[in-house]
Design a protein around this motif. Structure first.
Motif, PDB file in Angstrom:
ATOM      1  N   THR A  59     -11.341  11.677  13.589  1.00 42.04           N
ATOM      2  CA  THR A  59     -10.149  12.401  13.147  1.00 42.04           C
ATOM      3  C   THR A  59     -10.045  13.751  13.861  1.00 42.04           C
ATOM      4  O   THR A  59     -10.063  14.817  13.251  1.00 42.04           O
ATOM      5  N   GLY A 112     -10.045   7.181  10.180  1.00 40.74           N
ATOM      6  CA  GLY A 112     -11.471   6.885  10.189  1.00 40.74           C
ATOM      7  C   GLY A 112     -11.823   5.567   9.539  1.00 40.74           C
ATOM      8  O   GLY A 112     -12.588   4.776  10.092  1.00 40.74           O
ATOM      9  N   GLU A 113     -11.234   5.299   8.364  1.00 40.34           N
ATOM     10  CA  GLU A 113     -11.650   4.136   7.572  1.00 40.34           C
ATOM     11  C   GLU A 113     -11.008   2.828   8.015  1.00 40.34           C
ATOM     12  O   GLU A 113     -11.612   1.764   7.893  1.00 40.34           O
ATOM     13  N   VAL A 114      -9.781   2.907   8.528  1.00 37.62           N
ATOM     14  CA  VAL A 114      -9.062   1.687   8.918  1.00 37.62           C
ATOM     15  C   VAL A 114      -9.134   1.450  10.413  1.00 37.62           C
ATOM     16  O   VAL A 114      -9.330   0.322  10.878  1.00 37.62           O
ATOM     17  N   ASN A 173     -11.190   3.238  12.629  1.00 36.74           N
ATOM     18  CA  ASN A 173     -12.472   3.634  13.250  1.00 36.74           C
ATOM     19  C   ASN A 173     -12.278   4.662  14.362  1.00 36.74           C
ATOM     20  O   ASN A 173     -12.866   4.571  15.441  1.00 36.74           O
ATOM     21  N   ARG A 174     -11.451   5.612  14.091  1.00 36.00           N
ATOM     22  CA  ARG A 174     -11.103   6.630  15.085  1.00 36.00           C
ATOM     23  C   ARG A 174     -11.538   7.993  14.561  1.00 36.00           C
ATOM     24  O   ARG A 174     -11.327   8.317  13.391  1.00 36.00           O
ATOM     25  N   SER A 227      -3.450  11.023   3.893  1.00 32.20           N
ATOM     26  CA  SER A 227      -3.736   9.600   3.802  1.00 32.20           C
ATOM     27  C   SER A 227      -3.895   8.998   5.190  1.00 32.20           C
ATOM     28  O   SER A 227      -4.762   8.149   5.420  1.00 32.20           O
ATOM     29  N   ASP A 242       0.836  -1.202   0.000  1.00 33.06           N
ATOM     30  CA  ASP A 242       0.000   0.000   0.000  1.00 33.06           C
ATOM     31  C   ASP A 242       0.877   1.261   0.000  1.00 33.06           C
ATOM     32  O   ASP A 242       1.065   1.934   1.015  1.00 33.06           O
ATOM     33  N   GLU A 292      -4.900  10.645   7.834  1.00 39.60           N
ATOM     34  CA  GLU A 292      -6.180  11.135   8.355  1.00 39.60           C
ATOM     35  C   GLU A 292      -7.333  10.263   7.857  1.00 39.60           C
ATOM     36  O   GLU A 292      -8.248   9.916   8.614  1.00 39.60           O
ATOM     37  N   THR A 293      -7.273   9.880   6.592  1.00 41.13           N
ATOM     38  CA  THR A 293      -8.304   8.997   6.034  1.00 41.13           C
ATOM     39  C   THR A 293      -8.278   7.643   6.718  1.00 41.13           C
ATOM     40  O   THR A 293      -9.330   7.078   7.072  1.00 41.13           O
ATOM     41  N   ALA A 294      -7.072   7.114   6.933  1.00 39.24           N
ATOM     42  CA  ALA A 294      -6.936   5.801   7.569  1.00 39.24           C
ATOM     43  C   ALA A 294      -7.458   5.817   9.000  1.00 39.24           C
ATOM     44  O   ALA A 294      -8.005   4.813   9.478  1.00 39.24           O
TER      45      ALA A 294
END
Length: 897
Positions: free
Chosen positions: A408, A401-403, A405-406, A395, A385, A397-399
């Motif tokens: 941001t 939430g998406e990876v 579940n935290r 990237s 990745d 910041e996106t992770a």
């Protein structure tokens, strides 16, 4: 068995005053194998292996013709061949259990009334002790000595055992602790590119080939040595003279052109290559590099790319012999006669490349203009990745939430007893570690120059960052010291912590207790940045969820910045002595600066001195007394080394294989379950079954060491199988970790405890899984532990090649869904599983890759289901192993008979 040489290809090659016998590929073409001069060079190495080992039984003329036919079918036609590597390479985590098995086989031979000395490596074996040093101490000049002392305290039982092995077995050498990472020692000293062996009065020359008990054995492909990682089980068979069965592979050509742009490193290149090949899909295939960029590429850069073959999924990532190969062999102090032989042999066999070489035929070709490479990282969980440095911060910041579940947000939390706070994205580990990069002077010198420039400006690493430098060999220390850069790294806390594979395999050591407490109390998504090749969840450190692979100079930069939430391409990484902002461009070295220092600081004398007596070891190693004779004197009190139960009750006739009737489901897993998830790895928790076992044996928790260090003890390891803190069993979907339900009681318990209860009930066990089951390091315990827990079959959507082979080698049958995976079956874990047709192997009716049927009965509603699977016992040799109960009983009976 001597070669029958049906095509009469044996020739003589005179180099200087020496004459060598060899098996000529041009002669094979003249004798009827048309077009083989157009084969990829990796395929030519395989063909030579078959020519030299043709015996009419395991290698026949039909096999030779099948390789020649590759020019037309490009690997699309399945044909199995028997590969015999020149040698075997081991590291101690995977090597110790292999030597334990050899010692156990000697005991078993004696019990069968046969000669125990028959259990002996038949090909050269080198074991490099490199996986046992942990980063307990760091950031001081005393860290190295303190870590060495601690390493010997923890591992003395294992080291005594290995000292015995080095004297008890022929063809078996041990490189002592503190020398370097096995792959770099292999690159710098052990590998020869062309191997030789006496045969009567002649000396036979042939390509150096190797299999290793570490998946990153592929690093040696950079020196034109064909090699790849195998499980310890496969390696043991190779050591004992068994060929490695393999299908003639497809070979993907990877064309490299252009030149690397200013500001990029070999790490950025390899992360780009990894992403491209993962996207292409090269699992089970060879990758061979070619193109106009190769003549200007260093062997160290080639080795960096080859190292990552497991991450891009290929069997190997091969680079042919070139002038760079000769230059590197010379620069690292190889014997002059050997270097001359390498060049002459490669040219005689059509293995040499230069600017005039024609491109071979490939199964398919990818192309990369390396001038398009940009600075990159990979993360937060997988090496493929890739994240370009310019978007690393958003990237992450996106992770969040998406990876993870935290939310941001930017919340920060105070650390007890400290004057700083920490929050999501903070870099708590910055480690220059792993064979991927610590073989490469250019990136290590670059890291030193970043440190030098940062020191001059007055920058400091953030106080919450655990910094470490674990070079791949002692030569690294020599050239960093000669360049004046080691002191610059020391000033930022990147002191030498040991020579070995540390953070990348989970030997990062504990974080400061107060930092660890703050992370866990507030569920902080802490990060690590490491110059490694693996960043799977739960691997680097139990307190760190997000892990990023990066070049050594970027590791230093992130230690200065302290957070993945800072865009280090546009935001300051710190302030200078006057309070002015300092940016990455202010401390980043130029390519010319790096090259100038490398040319001056890295000398052949360093290699000659460091490897002059590589097997001698330091005073600690020399002080270990060797105990035992032909067989090992097992210590019942040891919690590191124990006689495994694989041969209990063994007789000359194997116990017939039975069908799986009314088995139970131990676990149901999703996609991308790695061997890190399956096999015991990392630290041992006090509350875990393994921790409880050690506590009951009187071991204090601070002396637990790691699972890797205890791989020679089956009682510890089987308790840690499927016990990874991040694994998720769909039978208990709300619980993270190695937990399951026992049926029909529906009691929730550890997977180990459930397996033991099922065993007491006489129930065979089955595991269900998704795609890419068993990816990652070639851990034999992922198969051994599975078998010892009582698992008879794994049913998955697809497998990583080494783990699939290892399962068969332990007598566990890998089955592959023919259509939909387990998710369409509505499994709950209560199902009763029956698989018929396995017993057909006893009478020769089970064929490789045969289709079988699985029957499911669900007691709660009385429903039945039936679905087809493919038996992934892929060849006749594996069927023989399976019938015998595994590869070790098979070899043992053959030798005893």
């Amino acid at each position: 068995m001597p070669s029958v040489d049906s095509l009469s290809t044996r020739r003589d090659l005179t180099v200087g005053r020496k004459k060598y016998a060899y098996y000529s590929l041009p002669a094979a073409q003249e004798a009827g194998l048309g077009g083989i001069d157009r084969l990829p060079r990796s395929m030519k190495v395989l063909l030579e292996n078959l020519l030299r080992n043709e015996d009419g039984v395991s290698v026949t003329e039909a096999d030779l013709k099948a390789v020649a036919a590759w020019i037309e079918n490009k690997g699309s036609v399945e044909h199995e061949i028997a590969f015999r590597p020149a040698r075997v390479l081991m590291q101690d985590f995977t090597g110790v259990p292999a030597v334990v098995d050899l010692a156990a086989m000697r005991d078993a031979m004696a019990k069968l009334g046969a000669d125990a000395a028959k259990i002996n490596p038949l090909v050269p074996v080198d074991l490099v002790i490199d996986h046992s040093v942990m980063v307990d101490n760091f950031g001081t000049t005393a860290a190295f000595g303190q870590n060495v002392e601690r390493e010997y305290e923890r591992n003395i039982e294992r080291y005594k055992f290995l000292r015995w092995g080095s004297s008890a077995f022929n063809n078996f050498r041990v490189v002592p602790p503190g020398t370097g990472i096995c792959h770099q020692v292999n690159l710098e000293n052990l590998a020869q590119t062309v191997w030789t062996a006496p045969e009567g009065k002649a000396t036979v020359a042939y390509p150096d080939t190797v299999v290793g008990t570490d998946s990153h054995t592929t690093m040696i492909n950079g020196l034109a040595v064909l090699g790849w990682g195998v499980g310890g089980i496969e390696a043991e068979a190779a050591m004992l003279g068994q060929p490695i069965p393999m299908l003639i592979p497809e070979v993907i050509g990877f064309k490299l052109s252009g030149t690397m742009p200013e500001g990029t490193t070999a790490t950025d290149l390899v992360l780009t290559v990894t992403q491209m090949l993962r996207k292409k899909g090269v699992v089970g295939k060879f990758v061979e590099f070619f193109g106009p960029a190769l003549p200007n590429m260093t062997i160290e850069d080639q080795a960096t790319i080859a190292n990552m073959a497991p991450e891009y999924g290929a069997t190997c990532g091969f680079f042919p012999v070139s002038a760079a190969t000769i230059g590197y062999l010379t620069a690292t102090g190889r014997d002059k006669a050997r270097v001359a032989l390498v060049e002459a042999y490669a040219k005689a066999q059509g293995l040499w490349i230069d600017e005039t070489s024609e491109d071979p035929v490939f199964s398919d070709v990818l192309e990369l203009d390396i001038s398009t490479v940009v600075p990159s990282l990979a993360g937060p969980k997988r090496p493929q990745d890739k994240v370009e440095l310019t978007v690393a911060a958003p990237s992450f910041e996106t992770a969040l939430g998406e990876v993870f579940n935290r939310a941001t947000d930017a919340a920060r939390f105070p650390v007890a007893g400290q004057s700083f706070d920490i929050g999501d994205g903070d870099v708590v580990i910055a480690a220059i570690t792993s064979c991927t990069n610590t073989s490469n002077p250019s990136v290590l010198i670059a890291a030193g120059l970043v440190a030098q420039k940062a020191n001059k400006l007055g920058l400091k690493t953030k106080p919450w960052v655990k910094t470490s430098l674990a070079p791949g060999s002692q030569v690294v220390t020599d050239y960093l010291t000669a360049a004046g850069l080691q002191k610059e790294l020391d000033a930022l806390g990147f002191n030498l912590v040991g020579y070995g594979c540390t953070t990348c395999i989970g030997n990062s050591g504990p974080l400061d207790p107060a930092i660890s407490q703050t992370i866990n109390d507030n569920a902080i998504v802490a990060t690590s940045v490491l110059s490694g090749n693996r960043n799977f969840e739960g691997r680097v450190n139990p307190d760190v969820q997000a892990n990023y692979l990066a070049s050594p100079p970027l590791v230093v930069a992130y230690a200065l910045a302290g957070s993945m939430r800072i865009d280090i391409t546009t935001q300051p990484i710190g302030q200078d002595k006057k309070g002015n902002d300092v940016f990455l461009k202010d401390v980043w070295p130029t390519t010319a600066e790096i090259a100038a220092i490398q040319k001056k600081a890295v000398t052949s004398a360093m290699f000659a001195k460091r490897y002059a007596d590589v097997f001698k070891g330091d005073a600690h190693w020399q002080g270990i007394a060797v105990e035992g004779g032909q067989t090992y004197e097992w210590d019942a009190a040891s919690t590191y080394v124990a006689n495994p139960p694989y041969f209990e009750g063994l007789s000359m006739e194997p116990t017939p294989v039975t069908d799986i009737v009314e088995g139970r489901v131990l676990a149901i897993f999703g996609d991308s379950i790695t061997t890190d998830h399956i096999s015991p790895a990392g630290s041992i928790k006090k509350t875990s079954p393994a921790g409880q076992y050690l506590t009951n044996r009187g071991v204090e928790s601070e002396e637990f060491n790691s699972y890797g260090a205890r791989r020679g003890h089956h009682e510890v390891m089987m308790r840690g199988t499927f016990a990874n803190i991040r694994i998720r069993n769909r039978i208990t979907p709300d619980i993270e970790g190695g937990v399951t339900k026992h049926f029909p009681s529906q009691d929730t318990m550890s997977i180990y405890d459930a397996a033991m209860r099922y065993q007491s009930e006489g129930r065979p066990l089955v595991v269900f899984a998704g795609k890419e089951y068993g990816t990652g390091s070639s851990r034999d315990w992922a198969a051994k532990g599975t078998r010892l827990l009582g698992v008879r079959a794994v049913i998955a959507e697809s497998y990583e090649r080494i783990h699939r082979s290892n399962l068969v080698g332990m007598g566990v049958v890998p089955l592959q869904f023919k259509a939909d995976g387990w998710s369409k079956l509505g499994l709950t874990g209560e199902e009763i599983v029956t698989i018929r047709g396995l017993s057909d192997v006893n009478v020769g009716r089970l064929r490789p890759r045969q289709d079988l049927w699985v029957e499911l009965f669900r007691p709660s509603d009385g429903k039945m289901a039936r679905f087809p699977v493919r038996c992934r016992i892929d060849n006749q040799t594996e069927l023989d192993y399976f019938k015998a109960g595994g590869v070790m009983p098979y070899v043992l009976r053959n030798l005893a008979g």
